[in-house]
Design a protein around this motif. Sequence first.
Motif, PDB file in Angstrom:
ATOM      1  N   ILE A  27       3.995   2.012  12.929  1.00 30.99           N
ATOM      2  CA  ILE A  27       3.980   0.795  12.113  1.00 30.99           C
ATOM      3  C   ILE A  27       3.855   1.229  10.656  1.00 30.99           C
ATOM      4  O   ILE A  27       2.857   1.816  10.256  1.00 30.99           O
ATOM      5  N   LEU A  28       4.906   0.956   9.858  1.00 31.37           N
ATOM      6  CA  LEU A  28       4.888   1.374   8.451  1.00 31.37           C
ATOM      7  C   LEU A  28       4.111   0.386   7.595  1.00 31.37           C
ATOM      8  O   LEU A  28       3.551   0.742   6.568  1.00 31.37           O
ATOM      9  N   ASN A  29       4.111  -0.874   8.030  1.00 31.12           N
ATOM     10  CA  ASN A  29       3.331  -1.887   7.327  1.00 31.12           C
ATOM     11  C   ASN A  29       3.199  -3.091   8.230  1.00 31.12           C
ATOM     12  O   ASN A  29       4.112  -3.412   8.997  1.00 31.12           O
ATOM     13  N   LYS A  30       2.055  -3.747   8.128  1.00 30.08           N
ATOM     14  CA  LYS A  30       1.850  -4.957   8.915  1.00 30.08           C
ATOM     15  C   LYS A  30       2.345  -6.161   8.139  1.00 30.08           C
ATOM     16  O   LYS A  30       2.692  -6.076   6.961  1.00 30.08           O
ATOM     17  N   SER A  31       2.365  -7.293   8.828  1.00 30.07           N
ATOM     18  CA  SER A  31       2.722  -8.530   8.139  1.00 30.07           C
ATOM     19  C   SER A  31       1.800  -9.638   8.595  1.00 30.07           C
ATOM     20  O   SER A  31       1.494  -9.750   9.783  1.00 30.07           O
TER      21      SER A  31
END
Lengths: 608, 608
Positions: free
Chosen positions: A99-103
């Motif tokens: 996961i490179l970034n959550k949202s």
Amino acid sequence: MYRTHTCGELRSAHQNKQVTLAGWVQTVRKFGSITFVDLRDRYGITQLLFEESLNAQLDASPLGREFVLQATGKVNERTNKNPNIPTGDIELIVSEFRILNKSAVPPFTIQDDTDGGDDLRMKYRYLDLRRNAVKKNLELRYAVGRSTRNYLHENNFMDIETPFLIKSTPEGARDFVVPSRMNPGQFYALPQSPQTFKQLLMVSGYDRYYQIVKCFRDEDLRADRQPEFTQIDCEMCFVEQEDILNMFEGLVKRIFKDVKGIDYTETVERMTWEEAMWQYGNDKPDIRFGMKLCNLKFPAHTFPSKENISSLIAGEFAVFNDAETVIAIAIPGCSEYSRKQTDELTEWVKRPQIGMKGLVFIKCNADGTFKSSVDKFYSEEKLKAIAEATGAQAGDLVLILAGAEERTRKASSELRLEMAQRLGMRRPDEFKLLWVLDFPLFEYDEEGNRWVARHHPFTSPKPSQIETMINNSPVIENAAEYLKHPYAGIKANAYDMVLNGNEIGGGSIRIFQRELQEKMFAALGMDKEEQQHKFGFLLGAFEYGAPPHGGIAFGFDRLCSILGGSESIRDFIAFPKNNAGRDVMLDAPASIDAKQFDELQIRLDLKN
Amino acid sequence: MYRTHTCGELRSAHQNKQVTLAGWVQTVRKFGSITFVDLRDRYGITQLLFEESLNAQLDASPLGREFVLQATGKVNERTNKNPNIPTGDIELIVSEFRILNKSAVPPFTIQDDTDGGDDLRMKYRYLDLRRNAVKKNLELRYAVGRSTRNYLHENNFMDIETPFLIKSTPEGARDFVVPSRMNPGQFYALPQSPQTFKQLLMVSGYDRYYQIVKCFRDEDLRADRQPEFTQIDCEMCFVEQEDILNMFEGLVKRIFKDVKGIDYTETVERMTWEEAMWQYGNDKPDIRFGMKLCNLKFPAHTFPSKENISSLIAGEFAVFNDAETVIAIAIPGCSEYSRKQTDELTEWVKRPQIGMKGLVFIKCNADGTFKSSVDKFYSEEKLKAIAEATGAQAGDLVLILAGAEERTRKASSELRLEMAQRLGMRRPDEFKLLWVLDFPLFEYDEEGNRWVARHHPFTSPKPSQIETMINNSPVIENAAEYLKHPYAGIKANAYDMVLNGNEIGGGSIRIFQRELQEKMFAALGMDKEEQQHKFGFLLGAFEYGAPPHGGIAFGFDRLCSILGGSESIRDFIAFPKNNAGRDVMLDAPASIDAKQFDELQIRLDLKN
């Protein structure tokens, strides 16, 4: 790179290849012990398959909508292919992911049919831009720009940048101004268009200039106006009107071809401004359909011309007798409209936006009989003759408006467009170009009893009328008879390009002689001093060998929206402003610091 | 069209063809009864021959320099060919001509070597633009733009327009502001760059963005700065530094190829910021030539590293002993400089702009002997050892500066460039690219005892140093020891592209995590409220799945000027402003009307 391929790239041919993708999680679907994820990027969507072995990791770091994910694995040909997407033949069997970034959960769904309202989507424009519908619009915009640049390049045009910090010379629209810190008390203006600069470039011999350029107008915003907008701005040397028309219908045809795959091989229709006004009631007629206006009081101007019409309506019907103008339109196939329907149409024309007192109709029944709302004033023979005069066929419905000239003409035009809309004649996938020519050079300004430029002060009169302009005083001695002034009949060497009822471009052959330009400025009420202050540089330039030249500017936002089949230019602008000129995402405009006021040596002077 | 061909088009193959040309009269030469006219347009010059039969007409309407002329006639192969111009094989034997416009005598000659001074040429910029030298520059600019667009298009970049009327968030440079009439008391700002918008486009998934776009900075103008300037602005998703470097050295190589015909096949050199500062004394070294700095006090940083140097200079020479820094440069082939020449160099370094106290030299004579201005402090063996340490060869001249660290380093850099200039090593037709990498993320602001962003607040630290940044407070407890603060050692994931000693582009991998961005803002002294007010939209965007991304911006004006072999960006801008930010042709900025003040609800607040 975080990826070896994009999400729109993989096909059966990549079977068994080890690849890495990166993108946004569109959907997560769990089926028993396996998980499917649709991974999205600008280029497409690829299905990821997480097998049971990854479940522990998925439980530890669960995926959500719009998470940014990197996934590595092997390409697998799907047994259950999806023919609806280009990558539908394959899926990626994930071996590793990150996961490179959550949202956070987006405030509206990132889908074509989003549940987000207009305000919410504007505030979170960066999310709205993710929706495929918006992305397609910006891609179309880029394609139109690229096609334009290629065509113009091939035709020897040069892109030359003109300045944004210029001088305020308000003529017509208001300028946005920019206080100059280095020159206290003085202001730059943002250009409403690069008009004078492109003319100077012609004087400088650059021969063919273009620019896709931002322009600025501080106008009260109507729906679908933006304080900053983009023009395709062009100018050519040593040309006459015909050269410009040919060059730029070529441009639009090229855009049709490159962007829409349409071969627009037909001749582009041409129409004088007079014809447009008489036959369509406005200067940018939609000619995808007929339903021309039949002017029952001025038959010489109707099409086909029917000299006897005016005698037809002469009779006992006071409304027609008293009206300055009576205009009929034959609406195809609507003779069977019910009372409810004709009543509704009558209400429609009586709305304040249209402003007519009523609507007369003649039903041209399929059986050859005629029925009208003014039966008691006209015999069936007369009704038949009127209907025939309008070109109506059996089965058509003739609608007639009567009243003051300008309002009736405008209402007829609106009614024509409304009926076409209702009858499905305004198809967004049908494109019809039109040149409107021979505009009046001047308009009469009643308030000031003076002339104003219809296009702009740099537009040349028709060559044959230059003498008329030079040899007559612009002063209007008798306001009531302004139409008899020689200037009222002067036509401009100007042209508008109309696409599906929208003006997409307009331009003119320019004045290039100092004497004529001075006469024009004087006609618009500018004395020598004002001319020199505002346009001294241009008048000066005309003294040093200015060539004949002319040009055109296209409204880029509007052109894109029509090509995209949309009514709204906002949908084709990455970061548009709302109708109050605000960027609600940035929350701009905004207050500025005391230090900024201090440095600029200005202060507020609020009315209350 | 006023012409059938351009003035650059006719060749022998057109012999006997009837043609019409239009253009400007460059020269008129009368030989007995015949007259030769050179007719010029953007495309070239064609010789016109007026035979005796036209003399009466020529007498009645004589031709002058810069007159606009249309001439019809027959193409004739010249007996007396001019090999210097492409149309030199032919001439046009004129049968008919028409003066399309006259010209006053221009205030300066329209020639490469014009007699016009700078001010005059700026005032009559439309005439200056006619000169071939200026035209070539704008043509080069157009070619650079076109090459850029083609390369980026082929690499999947999309041109997306970002707004010009945005929010003022002054960080570093001052914003130009624009009062909003519709929102009284509020102001837009003109963008200093589209930085945050391009980052939002990455958050929106546009993957690869570019724009050739005007930017605005209200700075006190130094020579060759413009308040409005153009950037090639680019951003990419899912990339690491290496990807950006590869993509954009590709762009510059493509421009070299398309515009200059140069195959730049060499690997683009790379250098850390530390190396650049130690070896060249500045962060944008010109590496077309050597003459690296040899730091005699910090030998570990010199190249090649000479551990024993510092002991070499240790001795009785107080200037070297006391100096914080002692830097030597070996100037090739200058050992025979006369006393006069070395004196002049000493005066040069003592000028206030350089600010050194003096200059020490060692002549490495061709016969193997050494002669120095500090003979009395160092034996010939020592001089020889020092000279050898700097890499000097027999015949070279070693120049040595000593003093405070920063000033000495800067002076050494200036001296190096000056000597290269004098020795003809800065050839405008030689191009050498360089990446400078690993800049410090922060600079220390002594006045505020705080950190400022060296690049901008959106630049990411090196991945390995993110933890250092997150886990330490930015507060500097002890100003004197700020260098020991953990932030002082954090390097940025940033890169500059340098061409011939000019920074032509710079960029960075961006922060894409809200937490890290907040930490960065906090480190720069912004509290939560200010962060939210200025950059709330960006922090918000980072919550909804922001991807890793990075980009670069090239100074388009500068890039063009270097490619054109010029020092001045003004020569590559169609309508530039002078050093006071004025457009002297338009006479802008200027005062505005009372009505404009009234509508904008502002007034002047002049200091005196």
